[in-house]
Scaffold this active site. Structure first.
Site, mmCIF file in Angstrom:
data_model
loop_
_atom_site.group_PDB
_atom_site.id
_atom_site.type_symbol
_atom_site.label_atom_id
_atom_site.label_comp_id
_atom_site.label_asym_id
_atom_site.label_seq_id
_atom_site.Cartn_x
_atom_site.Cartn_y
_atom_site.Cartn_z
ATOM 1 C CE1 TYR A 67 -8.039 -1.550 0.491
ATOM 2 C CE2 TYR A 67 -8.476 -0.154 2.388
ATOM 3 C CZ TYR A 67 -7.888 -0.340 1.159
ATOM 4 O OH TYR A 67 -7.154 0.672 0.588
ATOM 5 C CG PHE A 218 1.835 0.956 -0.539
ATOM 6 C CD1 PHE A 218 1.231 0.105 0.361
ATOM 7 C CD2 PHE A 218 1.750 0.633 -1.892
ATOM 8 C CE1 PHE A 218 0.564 -1.036 -0.054
ATOM 9 C CE2 PHE A 218 1.083 -0.500 -2.321
ATOM 10 C CZ PHE A 218 0.488 -1.336 -1.405
ATOM 11 N N PRO A 219 2.448 4.776 2.642
ATOM 12 C CG PRO A 219 1.404 5.625 4.556
ATOM 13 C CD PRO A 219 1.151 4.755 3.354
ATOM 14 N N GLY A 221 6.113 2.416 2.765
ATOM 15 C CA GLY A 221 6.642 1.431 1.828
ATOM 16 C C GLY A 221 5.577 0.399 1.528
ATOM 17 N N GLY A 222 6.011 -0.812 1.253
ATOM 18 C CA GLY A 222 5.049 -1.827 0.851
ATOM 19 C C GLY A 222 4.828 -1.762 -0.644
ATOM 20 N N PRO A 226 9.435 -0.709 -1.491
ATOM 21 C CG PRO A 226 10.865 -2.503 -1.141
ATOM 22 C CD PRO A 226 9.996 -1.884 -2.191
#
Length: 291
Positions: A67, A218-219, A221-222, A226
């Site tokens: 990251y 991705f809780p 969305g993403g 989405p």
């Protein structure tokens, strides 16, 4: 830290059987940049977000060495903002993805590379033992299709050496989870899952039954799935809440084994996300979210 903090209102879970954490945590992916190819974010803001998250009761932070963007790295920000770490802070990381020349995780590490990746996390976080390390497999492809035994066995060896406390697996199907469990205990599973992405409902139920944390990435969305906010509108109105808050409240209500790690590089969005712990969804809400 007091019991009326926002994160505490989401409940607690005993991670790995010995690490109590609030079920509403924080994901560090968006601290260096909004997307892997996006603009670099101000590291001072990242430090402020991390410190405020802990003030709001967050005691579970999810990160990774990869990251990073343009000289700003999530692990470095965590160490700068929060070290020396409190005894109640659990930091989870993941290994497996390799960055390509553009800075995007475009490759996967083989067994021989995993020790070095674990050591990178130890060094950049400034710890002698990592609380939780996930083996992240499959890139951006759906779970399944490849054996993970040889790679997970390497992490199991590092656990035996004392470099890792607990192990997890990420982006896996049931068969891959079985492979891992045949080698060493699994404390957590991290797969794509949210209010409109429920393909792993059976895997979540299995984790709940077996005392394994289910920690969706991705809780909100993403990625490739989405959230359609219009489908949350009625519930948002009833609670005077945002789409993010409803999505997180749904996740926390779905299973006591579900842990939320929403990520952000914004102080305002952090406060919004932590507000989800106050929301209690009704049967009417659940029915509306099923539609």
């Amino acid at each position: 830290m007091t019991t009326n903090t926002n994160a505490a209102l989401g409940g607690t879970f005993l991670l790995g059987g010995d690490l109590p954490v609030h079920r509403l945590g924080f994901g560090a992916m968006r601290l260096p940049t909004g997307t892997f190819l996006g603009a670099v974010r101000d590291p001072e803001t990242g430090v402020a977000v991390l410190r405020r998250a802990v003030e709001l009761g967050v005691d579970h932070i999810d990160t990774a060495w990869f990251y990073r963007r343009g000289g700003v790295a999530a692990n470095d920000l965590i160490r700068r903002a929060l070290a020396p770490y409190g005894d109640d802070l659990v930091i989870a990381t993941k290994v497996g993805p390799l960055l390509d020349e553009t800075g995007v995780p475009g490759g996967e590490a083989g067994p021989a590379e995993l020790r070095g990746l674990v050591e990178d996390n130890l060094r950049t976080l400034g710890v002698e033992r990592l609380d939780l390390v996930y083996l992240r497999v499959g890139g951006m492809h759906p779970p399944g299709g490849a054996s993970i035994s040889d790679r997970f066995a390497v992490l199991a060896e590092l656990r035996e050496e004392g470099l890792i406390r607990h192990l997890g697996v990420s982006n896996v199907d049931a068969a891959q989870l079985d492979e891992a469990l045949a080698i060493a205990p699994v404390a957590a599973v991290q797969n794509s899952f949210h209010v409109q992405d429920r393909g792993d409902t059976e895997l979540l139920a299995r984790c709940e039954k077996d005392g394994i944390a289910f920690v969706p990435f991705f809780p909100l969305g993403g990625g490739w799935r989405p959230i359609d906010q219009a489908r949350l509108a009625a519930v948002m109105r009833r609670h005077g809440a945002t789409a993010a808050q409803i999505a997180l409240a749904w996740l926390l209500a779905t299973s006591p084994a579900a842990l939320a790690i929403p990520g952000t590089g914004s102080l305002d969005h952090l406060e919004e996300n932590m507000g989800a712990g106050r929301i209690r969804l009704t049967p009417e809400d659940f029915a509306a979210l099923e539609s």
